[in-house]
Design an enzyme around this catalytic site. Structure first.
Site, PDB file in Angstrom:
ATOM      1  N   HIS A 186     -25.661   6.770 -31.360  1.00  0.00           N
ATOM      2  CA  HIS A 186     -25.860   7.752 -30.519  1.00  0.00           C
ATOM      3  C   HIS A 186     -26.440   7.481 -29.127  1.00  0.00           C
ATOM      4  CE1 HIS A 186     -24.848  10.673 -33.584  1.00  0.00           C
ATOM      5  NE2 HIS A 186     -25.376   9.781 -34.519  1.00  0.00           N
ATOM      6  N   SER A 213     -29.643  10.053 -36.020  1.00  0.00           N
ATOM      7  CA  SER A 213     -28.574  10.994 -35.767  1.00  0.00           C
ATOM      8  C   SER A 213     -28.881  12.291 -36.180  1.00  0.00           C
ATOM      9  CB  SER A 213     -27.336  10.559 -36.564  1.00  0.00           C
ATOM     10  OG  SER A 213     -28.096  10.372 -38.185  1.00  0.00           O
ATOM     11  N   LYS A 272     -18.344   8.598 -30.648  1.00  0.00           N
ATOM     12  CA  LYS A 272     -19.097   9.656 -30.189  1.00  0.00           C
ATOM     13  C   LYS A 272     -19.270   9.710 -28.613  1.00  0.00           C
ATOM     14  CE  LYS A 272     -21.384   9.549 -34.362  1.00  0.00           C
ATOM     15  NZ  LYS A 272     -21.847   8.779 -35.602  1.00  0.00           N
TER      16      LYS A 272
HETATM   17  C1  LIG Z   1     -21.759   8.301 -36.924  1.00  0.00           C
HETATM   18  C2  LIG Z   1     -22.657   7.372 -37.001  1.00  0.00           C
HETATM   19  C3  LIG Z   1     -22.128   6.157 -37.948  1.00  0.00           C
HETATM   20  C4  LIG Z   1     -20.618   6.048 -38.357  1.00  0.00           C
HETATM   21  O1  LIG Z   1     -19.625   5.869 -37.615  1.00  0.00           O
HETATM   22  P1  LIG Z   1     -18.255   6.094 -37.652  1.00  0.00           P
HETATM   23  O2  LIG Z   1     -17.502   5.591 -36.642  1.00  0.00           O
HETATM   24  O3  LIG Z   1     -18.388   7.734 -37.609  1.00  0.00           O
HETATM   25  O4  LIG Z   1     -18.192   5.768 -39.070  1.00  0.00           O
HETATM   26  C5  LIG Z   1     -23.019   4.946 -38.168  1.00  0.00           C
HETATM   27  N1  LIG Z   1     -24.082   4.924 -37.938  1.00  0.00           N
HETATM   28  C6  LIG Z   1     -24.634   6.375 -37.166  1.00  0.00           C
HETATM   29  C7  LIG Z   1     -26.162   6.184 -36.751  1.00  0.00           C
HETATM   30  C8  LIG Z   1     -24.111   7.282 -36.913  1.00  0.00           C
HETATM   31  O5  LIG Z   1     -24.529   8.367 -36.445  1.00  0.00           O
END
Ligand SMILES: *Cc1c(COP(=O)(O)O)cnc(C)c1O
Length: 393
Positions: free
Chosen positions: A211, A183, A243
């Protein structure tokens, strides 16, 4: 005599001042209006390079309409957990469509990616077992490992050989967890090698593709599609909806036994209110767009290419990333903050990422590109970066 509240505040103030002194104090900015190529922040309009809305779907009219329609049918709140009466036909349909999308027998919705990771680690391993994670995994995966009660250790970033060494210690069960796309640096994990390494040691590989889903692969199924890996190699897949899908929440996909185990035992699934049905309907609409509008991915990858070649020509400190996450590695937290502030003066919004989100000395600008951007936006970003970095190096 000071009160308990005053004594507590005294301790907290000390901690807050320490954060300030190390340039690690965080402040929230106020956003008005929807996500898009432009963003209204603290009353000013900026070009937005800070969003994980990679396909430009978060404010899409088709999603809004789906949510509005479902709002009329279901109201706002789900009223209860999935296992009581919070699980609607909208949730069930979304789970089936997500499973079909990632080509697995079943999928299960969670309220967030953070909760999905915590919940599934708690079901898959416990005391006496072992969890191995990439050192740079997302905080939710690291927390999941710590909370699971299993023996927890981290291997060197994106390094299958380092994983292999850790796998020599015997355990009842071993779960290997990795981000599909990291991320904070945007790099893809070496999933084929990690899968082979895990398989050879009798361990199970879980991929958090927050992602990757929607972005990678010809059909947008994510990093696993990019590497042509399936359930045989990666039995546990987690994807988020907040995302590239532009909504909110997360899912785990895999076998019937996996999903049933999560329904029966994942505490973050059982003991929380189901997300609203209107969110599920908006996500169903998003999932359709992800599948039929492949131009969004094609456009995004053209922009990524344009940014990378422009940034390389300018000598900017880009990282080894082919994803929508295109960070500039700056080192000190203070420098990253300065560059972020200066970019803002140029009307560009991109966040400085500091420890503990990244290791000390690895502060960076986390620039994210989305399908909502146009080529001229990338060019404006590059021009501003050239000036700001030159003025402050
Ligand atoms: C954003 C993210 C999460 C968390 O997801 P949410 O739905 O925002 O709680 C988990 N793992 C990764 C790699 C992320 O980038």
């Amino acid at each position: 005599m000071s009160s308990a509240a005053q004594r507590l505040d005294g301790l907290l103030r000390g901690d807050l001042e320490a954060l300030h002194a190390r340039s690690l104090y965080r402040v929230r900015c106020l956003v008005d209006g929807p996500q898009g190529a432009e963003l209204l922040v603290d009353g000013r309009r900026y070009l937005n390079f800070s969003s994980n809305d990679y396909l430009g779907l978060a404010a899409h009219p088709v999603l809004r309409e789906a949510a509005r329609h479902a709002l009329h049918k279901y109201g706002v709140g789900s009223g209860a957990a999935h296992l009581i009466t919070g699980h609607t036909r909208a949730h069930a349909a979304l789970e089936e469509e997500l499973a079909a999308f990632v080509q697995r027998p079943r999928a299960l919705l969670f309220s967030s990616g953070y909760m999905a990771n915590i919940g599934l680690a708690g079901v898959l391993v416990s005391r006496g077992d072992c969890i191995l994670e990439d050192r740079l995994n997302h905080a939710s995966l690291l927390d999941a490992g710590l909370l699971s009660g299993a023996r927890f250790s981290r291997y060197a970033h994106a390094d299958p050989a380092a994983l292999r060494e850790r796998l020599t210690r015997p355990a009842k069960r071993t779960l290997v967890m990795t981000d599909g796309v990291f991320s904070m640096d945007g790099a893809l994990a070496p999933l084929p090698a990690l899968a082979r390494t895990a398989e050879a040691a009798g361990a199970f590989l879980m991929v958090d593709d927050a992602h990757g889903v929607g972005v990678f692969g010809d059909h947008g199924r994510g990093s696993l599609e990019h590497f042509a890996l399936g359930m045989a190699e990666v039995p546990v897949l987690m994807g988020t909806l907040g995302k590239a899908l532009g909504t909110f929440g997360a899912f785990v996909a895999g076998s019937d036994a996996l999903i049933e185990s999560l329904i029966q035992r994942a505490r973050t699934y059982i003991y929380t209110t189901a997300p609203p049905a209107c969110l599920a309907e908006a996500t169903r609409a998003a999932l359709k767009l992800v599948q039929v509008e492949s131009w969004r991915r094609e456009h995004l990858f053209r922009l990524i290419q344009r940014f990378r070649s422009g940034a390389a020509a300018l000598g900017l400190p880009i990282m080894d990333s082919i994803s929508a996450i295109q960070p500039l590695l700056l080192g000190e937290a203070r420098k990253a903050l300065l560059i972020s502030d200066k970019l803002r003066e140029h009307g560009i919004f991109a966040p400085a990422i500091r420890p503990p989100t990244v290791p000390i000395g690895h502060a960076r600008m986390r620039i994210t590109l989305t399908a909502a951007h146009r080529e001229e936006h990338i060019d404006r970003l590059l021009a501003a970066l050239a000036q700001v970095i030159q003025d402050n190096s």
